[in-house]
Design an enzyme around this catalytic site. Structure first.
Site, PDB file in Angstrom:
ATOM      1  N   CYS A  82       0.832  -1.207   0.000  1.00 35.95           N
ATOM      2  CA  CYS A  82       0.000   0.000   0.000  1.00 35.95           C
ATOM      3  C   CYS A  82       0.868   1.261   0.000  1.00 35.95           C
ATOM      4  O   CYS A  82       1.488   1.546  -1.016  1.00 35.95           O
ATOM      5  CB  CYS A  82      -0.982  -0.053   1.161  1.00 35.95           C
ATOM      6  SG  CYS A  82      -2.407   0.998   0.906  1.00 35.95           S
ATOM      7  N   HIS A 176      -2.993  -5.406   1.692  1.00 34.72           N
ATOM      8  CA  HIS A 176      -2.299  -5.648   2.969  1.00 34.72           C
ATOM      9  C   HIS A 176      -2.375  -7.107   3.419  1.00 34.72           C
ATOM     10  O   HIS A 176      -3.198  -7.428   4.294  1.00 34.72           O
ATOM     11  CB  HIS A 176      -2.970  -4.823   4.074  1.00 34.72           C
ATOM     12  CG  HIS A 176      -2.820  -3.347   3.958  1.00 34.72           C
ATOM     13  ND1 HIS A 176      -1.803  -2.648   4.569  1.00 34.72           N
ATOM     14  CD2 HIS A 176      -3.580  -2.425   3.326  1.00 34.72           C
ATOM     15  CE1 HIS A 176      -1.933  -1.360   4.323  1.00 34.72           C
ATOM     16  NE2 HIS A 176      -3.015  -1.192   3.574  1.00 34.72           N
ATOM     17  N   GLU A 178      -0.581  -8.558   5.463  1.00 37.41           N
ATOM     18  CA  GLU A 178      -0.199  -8.648   6.877  1.00 37.41           C
ATOM     19  C   GLU A 178      -1.407  -8.556   7.803  1.00 37.41           C
ATOM     20  O   GLU A 178      -1.301  -8.811   8.998  1.00 37.41           O
ATOM     21  CB  GLU A 178       0.841  -7.561   7.227  1.00 37.41           C
ATOM     22  CG  GLU A 178       0.323  -6.131   7.326  1.00 37.41           C
ATOM     23  CD  GLU A 178       0.092  -5.448   5.981  1.00 37.41           C
ATOM     24  OE1 GLU A 178       0.191  -6.118   4.927  1.00 37.41           O
ATOM     25  OE2 GLU A 178      -0.214  -4.241   5.989  1.00 37.41           O
TER      26      GLU A 178
HETATM   27  N1  LIG Z   1      -3.280   1.898   3.695  1.00 35.89           N
HETATM   28  C1  LIG Z   1      -2.363   2.663   3.130  1.00 35.89           C
HETATM   29  O1  LIG Z   1      -1.172   2.398   3.199  1.00 35.89           O
HETATM   30  C2  LIG Z   1      -2.871   3.912   2.487  1.00 35.89           C
HETATM   31  C3  LIG Z   1      -1.868   4.619   1.628  1.00 35.89           C
HETATM   32  C4  LIG Z   1      -2.170   6.093   1.531  1.00 35.89           C
HETATM   33  N2  LIG Z   1      -3.341   6.352   0.750  1.00 35.89           N
HETATM   34  C5  LIG Z   1      -0.967   6.841   0.964  1.00 35.89           C
HETATM   35  O2  LIG Z   1      -1.086   7.579   0.024  1.00 35.89           O
HETATM   36  O3  LIG Z   1       0.098   6.683   1.476  1.00 35.89           O
END
Ligand SMILES: NC(=O)CC[C@H](N)C(=O)O
Length: 202
Positions: A82, A176, A178
């Protein structure tokens, strides 16, 4: 390399603890990394989810931007989830002003592409390199990959958008693993750290 690789989790911000648990379950020695000296001691590194603008700022503040870029270039296996995926993109489509990445994957990512926090969702994702059932993808303000260069291997898509990629030593997912208790993606990464999952062999 010995059988139990040491894998760090970049511990500046984000869901560090969950990655430490998942890595331990995937047979790695897992430890948090905050300082360049700690980075020098790990065989591989996970960059967690969180907020990429914050991780970017803190990495600069902690003197980690250049050392980390250098290790990625030198071939250290890295896995970003992410916000971590955003940090591993060579280019962000819509960066905040001054937002930097470590880079490593020749791709352009779009931040928050799947919507806001309250539009977070879960979906079954078929991922190359992960045998058996699809993985449960947890998408939280997740990015997607807008475009990739020729050397990038696309490992998964969702809704017509690329959500998992690998380029050589660098792995990234929009979602994710994890958070699910299913440690197969971390297992794939630990195999990359051990050198037993060669690029293109997935
Ligand atoms: N769950 C996340 O890691 C979100 C990422 C977040 N939208 C960002 O731009 O960093």
């Amino acid at each position: 390399m010995n059988d139990t690789p040491v894998v760090g989790v970049l511990a500046l911000q984000g869901d560090v603890r969950e990655h430490l648990i998942a890595l331990a379950a995937a047979d790695a020695v897992a430890r948090p990394v905050r300082r360049p000296e700690e980075l020098a001691e790990v065989d591989g590194l996970v960059i967690p989810g969180g907020e990429s603008t914050t991780i970017s700022k803190l990495a600069a503040l902690f003197g980690l931007l250049e050392p980390l870029r250098a290790r990625v270039r030198a071939g250290m296996p890295v896995y970003g989830t992410c916000a971590g995926m955003i940090m591993l993109a060579d280019k962000i489509l819509d960066p905040r002003s001054g937002q930097e990445t470590f880079g490593g994957i020749d791709m352009i990512v779009r931040r928050n592409a799947f919507g806001r926090q309250n539009e977070s969702f879960e979906a079954a994702v078929d991922m190359k390199g992960v045998d058996g059932d699809p993985v449960e993808g947890v998408f939280i303000r997740a990015p997607w990959v807008e475009s990739v260069g020729a050397r990038v291997e696309v490992l998964a898509e969702h809704g017509g958008h690329i959500v998992a990629v690998r380029q050589d030593n660098v792995l990234a997912t929009s979602f994710h693993p994890e958070l699910t208790g299913d440690h197969r993606v971390h297992g794939l990464f630990v195999a990359m750290v051990r050198g037993s999952a060669a690029p293109g062999a997935l």
